[in-house]
Motif scaffolding. Sequence first.
Motif, PDB file in Angstrom:
ATOM      1  N   ASN A  61       0.806  -1.217   0.000  1.00 52.99           N
ATOM      2  CA  ASN A  61       0.000   0.000   0.000  1.00 52.99           C
ATOM      3  C   ASN A  61       0.842   1.271   0.000  1.00 52.99           C
ATOM      4  O   ASN A  61       0.347   2.339  -0.356  1.00 52.99           O
ATOM      5  N   GLU A  62       2.116   1.146   0.364  1.00 53.71           N
ATOM      6  CA  GLU A  62       3.050   2.281   0.307  1.00 53.71           C
ATOM      7  C   GLU A  62       3.923   2.225  -0.942  1.00 53.71           C
ATOM      8  O   GLU A  62       4.803   3.061  -1.125  1.00 53.71           O
ATOM      9  N   PHE A  63       3.692   1.228  -1.798  1.00 54.11           N
ATOM     10  CA  PHE A  63       4.465   1.020  -3.031  1.00 54.11           C
ATOM     11  C   PHE A  63       5.962   0.951  -2.743  1.00 54.11           C
ATOM     12  O   PHE A  63       6.782   1.456  -3.500  1.00 54.11           O
ATOM     13  N   ASP A  64       6.318   0.275  -1.642  1.00 54.40           N
ATOM     14  CA  ASP A  64       7.704   0.148  -1.206  1.00 54.40           C
ATOM     15  C   ASP A  64       8.222  -1.238  -1.601  1.00 54.40           C
ATOM     16  O   ASP A  64       8.060  -2.213  -0.861  1.00 54.40           O
ATOM     17  N   SER A  65       8.836  -1.314  -2.758  1.00 52.30           N
ATOM     18  CA  SER A  65       9.293  -2.597  -3.308  1.00 52.30           C
ATOM     19  C   SER A  65      10.359  -3.259  -2.442  1.00 52.30           C
ATOM     20  O   SER A  65      10.384  -4.483  -2.310  1.00 52.30           O
ATOM     21  N   THR A  66      11.230  -2.467  -1.837  1.00 55.43           N
ATOM     22  CA  THR A  66      12.289  -3.015  -0.996  1.00 55.43           C
ATOM     23  C   THR A  66      11.699  -3.641   0.265  1.00 55.43           C
ATOM     24  O   THR A  66      12.059  -4.759   0.638  1.00 55.43           O
ATOM     25  N   ALA A  67      10.783  -2.947   0.910  1.00 62.13           N
ATOM     26  CA  ALA A  67      10.132  -3.478   2.111  1.00 62.13           C
ATOM     27  C   ALA A  67       9.310  -4.717   1.761  1.00 62.13           C
ATOM     28  O   ALA A  67       9.276  -5.683   2.523  1.00 62.13           O
ATOM     29  N   TYR A  68       8.657  -4.714   0.606  1.00 56.56           N
ATOM     30  CA  TYR A  68       7.873  -5.854   0.143  1.00 56.56           C
ATOM     31  C   TYR A  68       8.785  -7.075   0.024  1.00 56.56           C
ATOM     32  O   TYR A  68       8.492  -8.133   0.578  1.00 56.56           O
ATOM     33  N   ALA A  69       9.890  -6.916  -0.679  1.00 54.41           N
ATOM     34  CA  ALA A  69      10.819  -8.035  -0.894  1.00 54.41           C
ATOM     35  C   ALA A  69      11.429  -8.527   0.413  1.00 54.41           C
ATOM     36  O   ALA A  69      11.730  -9.718   0.553  1.00 54.41           O
ATOM     37  N   THR A  87       6.353 -17.226 -12.635  1.00 56.12           N
ATOM     38  CA  THR A  87       6.993 -17.456 -11.343  1.00 56.12           C
ATOM     39  C   THR A  87       8.215 -16.563 -11.236  1.00 56.12           C
ATOM     40  O   THR A  87       9.008 -16.459 -12.164  1.00 56.12           O
ATOM     41  N   HIS A  88       8.343 -15.914 -10.090  1.00 61.76           N
ATOM     42  CA  HIS A  88       9.476 -15.030  -9.804  1.00 61.76           C
ATOM     43  C   HIS A  88      10.240 -15.667  -8.647  1.00 61.76           C
ATOM     44  O   HIS A  88       9.668 -15.928  -7.591  1.00 61.76           O
ATOM     45  N   ASN A  89      11.521 -15.938  -8.868  1.00 59.52           N
ATOM     46  CA  ASN A  89      12.340 -16.691  -7.922  1.00 59.52           C
ATOM     47  C   ASN A  89      13.387 -15.817  -7.252  1.00 59.52           C
ATOM     48  O   ASN A  89      14.137 -15.117  -7.934  1.00 59.52           O
ATOM     49  N   GLY A  90      13.455 -15.905  -5.930  1.00 61.15           N
ATOM     50  CA  GLY A  90      14.482 -15.204  -5.171  1.00 61.15           C
ATOM     51  C   GLY A  90      14.087 -13.771  -4.860  1.00 61.15           C
ATOM     52  O   GLY A  90      13.311 -13.136  -5.568  1.00 61.15           O
ATOM     53  N   LYS A  91      14.644 -13.277  -3.770  1.00 57.58           N
ATOM     54  CA  LYS A  91      14.296 -11.955  -3.250  1.00 57.58           C
ATOM     55  C   LYS A  91      14.552 -10.839  -4.273  1.00 57.58           C
ATOM     56  O   LYS A  91      13.724  -9.950  -4.438  1.00 57.58           O
ATOM     57  N   ALA A  92      15.688 -10.884  -4.980  1.00 52.89           N
ATOM     58  CA  ALA A  92      16.011  -9.817  -5.950  1.00 52.89           C
ATOM     59  C   ALA A  92      15.007  -9.795  -7.102  1.00 52.89           C
ATOM     60  O   ALA A  92      14.548  -8.725  -7.521  1.00 52.89           O
ATOM     61  N   GLU A  93      14.651 -10.970  -7.606  1.00 53.66           N
ATOM     62  CA  GLU A  93      13.689 -11.044  -8.703  1.00 53.66           C
ATOM     63  C   GLU A  93      12.298 -10.606  -8.242  1.00 53.66           C
ATOM     64  O   GLU A  93      11.566  -9.948  -8.982  1.00 53.66           O
ATOM     65  N   ILE A  94      11.936 -10.961  -7.013  1.00 53.85           N
ATOM     66  CA  ILE A  94      10.650 -10.544  -6.455  1.00 53.85           C
ATOM     67  C   ILE A  94      10.608  -9.024  -6.331  1.00 53.85           C
ATOM     68  O   ILE A  94       9.608  -8.389  -6.682  1.00 53.85           O
ATOM     69  N   GLU A  95      11.683  -8.426  -5.858  1.00 55.80           N
ATOM     70  CA  GLU A  95      11.725  -6.963  -5.734  1.00 55.80           C
ATOM     71  C   GLU A  95      11.593  -6.293  -7.099  1.00 55.80           C
ATOM     72  O   GLU A  95      10.863  -5.309  -7.256  1.00 55.80           O
ATOM     73  N   SER A  96      12.253  -6.823  -8.108  1.00 47.05           N
ATOM     74  CA  SER A  96      12.161  -6.275  -9.461  1.00 47.05           C
ATOM     75  C   SER A  96      10.737  -6.404 -10.007  1.00 47.05           C
ATOM     76  O   SER A  96      10.185  -5.466 -10.588  1.00 47.05           O
ATOM     77  N   TRP A  97      10.122  -7.579  -9.791  1.00 48.07           N
ATOM     78  CA  TRP A  97       8.751  -7.825 -10.252  1.00 48.07           C
ATOM     79  C   TRP A  97       7.765  -6.864  -9.598  1.00 48.07           C
ATOM     80  O   TRP A  97       6.950  -6.247 -10.274  1.00 48.07           O
ATOM     81  N   ILE A  98       7.840  -6.715  -8.264  1.00 50.84           N
ATOM     82  CA  ILE A  98       6.859  -5.873  -7.572  1.00 50.84           C
ATOM     83  C   ILE A  98       7.093  -4.405  -7.895  1.00 50.84           C
ATOM     84  O   ILE A  98       6.141  -3.628  -7.983  1.00 50.84           O
ATOM     85  N   ASP A  99       8.341  -4.005  -8.115  1.00 48.12           N
ATOM     86  CA  ASP A  99       8.627  -2.617  -8.493  1.00 48.12           C
ATOM     87  C   ASP A  99       7.968  -2.299  -9.834  1.00 48.12           C
ATOM     88  O   ASP A  99       7.309  -1.264  -9.984  1.00 48.12           O
ATOM     89  N   LYS A 100       8.112  -3.195 -10.795  1.00 46.74           N
ATOM     90  CA  LYS A 100       7.484  -3.014 -12.111  1.00 46.74           C
ATOM     91  C   LYS A 100       5.957  -3.007 -11.988  1.00 46.74           C
ATOM     92  O   LYS A 100       5.268  -2.168 -12.574  1.00 46.74           O
ATOM     93  N   ALA A 101       5.422  -3.947 -11.200  1.00 53.01           N
ATOM     94  CA  ALA A 101       3.971  -4.033 -11.008  1.00 53.01           C
ATOM     95  C   ALA A 101       3.431  -2.776 -10.323  1.00 53.01           C
ATOM     96  O   ALA A 101       2.369  -2.266 -10.700  1.00 53.01           O
ATOM     97  N   ASN A 102       4.165  -2.261  -9.336  1.00 54.45           N
ATOM     98  CA  ASN A 102       3.734  -1.038  -8.656  1.00 54.45           C
ATOM     99  C   ASN A 102       3.642   0.130  -9.633  1.00 54.45           C
ATOM    100  O   ASN A 102       2.681   0.903  -9.595  1.00 54.45           O
ATOM    101  N   LYS A 103       4.633   0.253 -10.489  1.00 58.32           N
ATOM    102  CA  LYS A 103       4.642   1.359 -11.456  1.00 58.32           C
ATOM    103  C   LYS A 103       3.528   1.212 -12.486  1.00 58.32           C
ATOM    104  O   LYS A 103       2.935   2.197 -12.917  1.00 58.32           O
ATOM    105  N   GLU A 104       3.239  -0.023 -12.879  1.00 59.99           N
ATOM    106  CA  GLU A 104       2.239  -0.268 -13.911  1.00 59.99           C
ATOM    107  C   GLU A 104       0.814  -0.251 -13.372  1.00 59.99           C
ATOM    108  O   GLU A 104      -0.084   0.318 -13.978  1.00 59.99           O
TER     109      GLU A 104
END
Length: 105
Positions: free
Chosen positions: A15-23, A38-55
Amino acid sequence: MNLPKMISELVKAQNEFDSTAYASCFTETAEVFDEGKTHNGKAEIESWIDKANKEYHATMEPVAYDEDANILSAKTSGNFPGSPAILKYHFQFSNDLIQSLKITG
């Protein structure tokens, strides 16, 4: 509603669009399954959620939690077709962190 700490932190980060905290809610080897990928590993999850947050700019409002199955139902709103939608977040935990998350409609 009484949610496990990691789920509460995940919702707050979303809800705060904080990709780092999410990961940071996930283990190093965690998996997220969403939209057929499927998104594997913390770094890939952070990248995925950052893109999703922006989109999508999606926010989550918890509406129910099944403690036995570790499934959160949340009203999810954002810039996506069918918004708002009730999505189900299926969790598996390891050492108090999220090991697996599967998001379904």
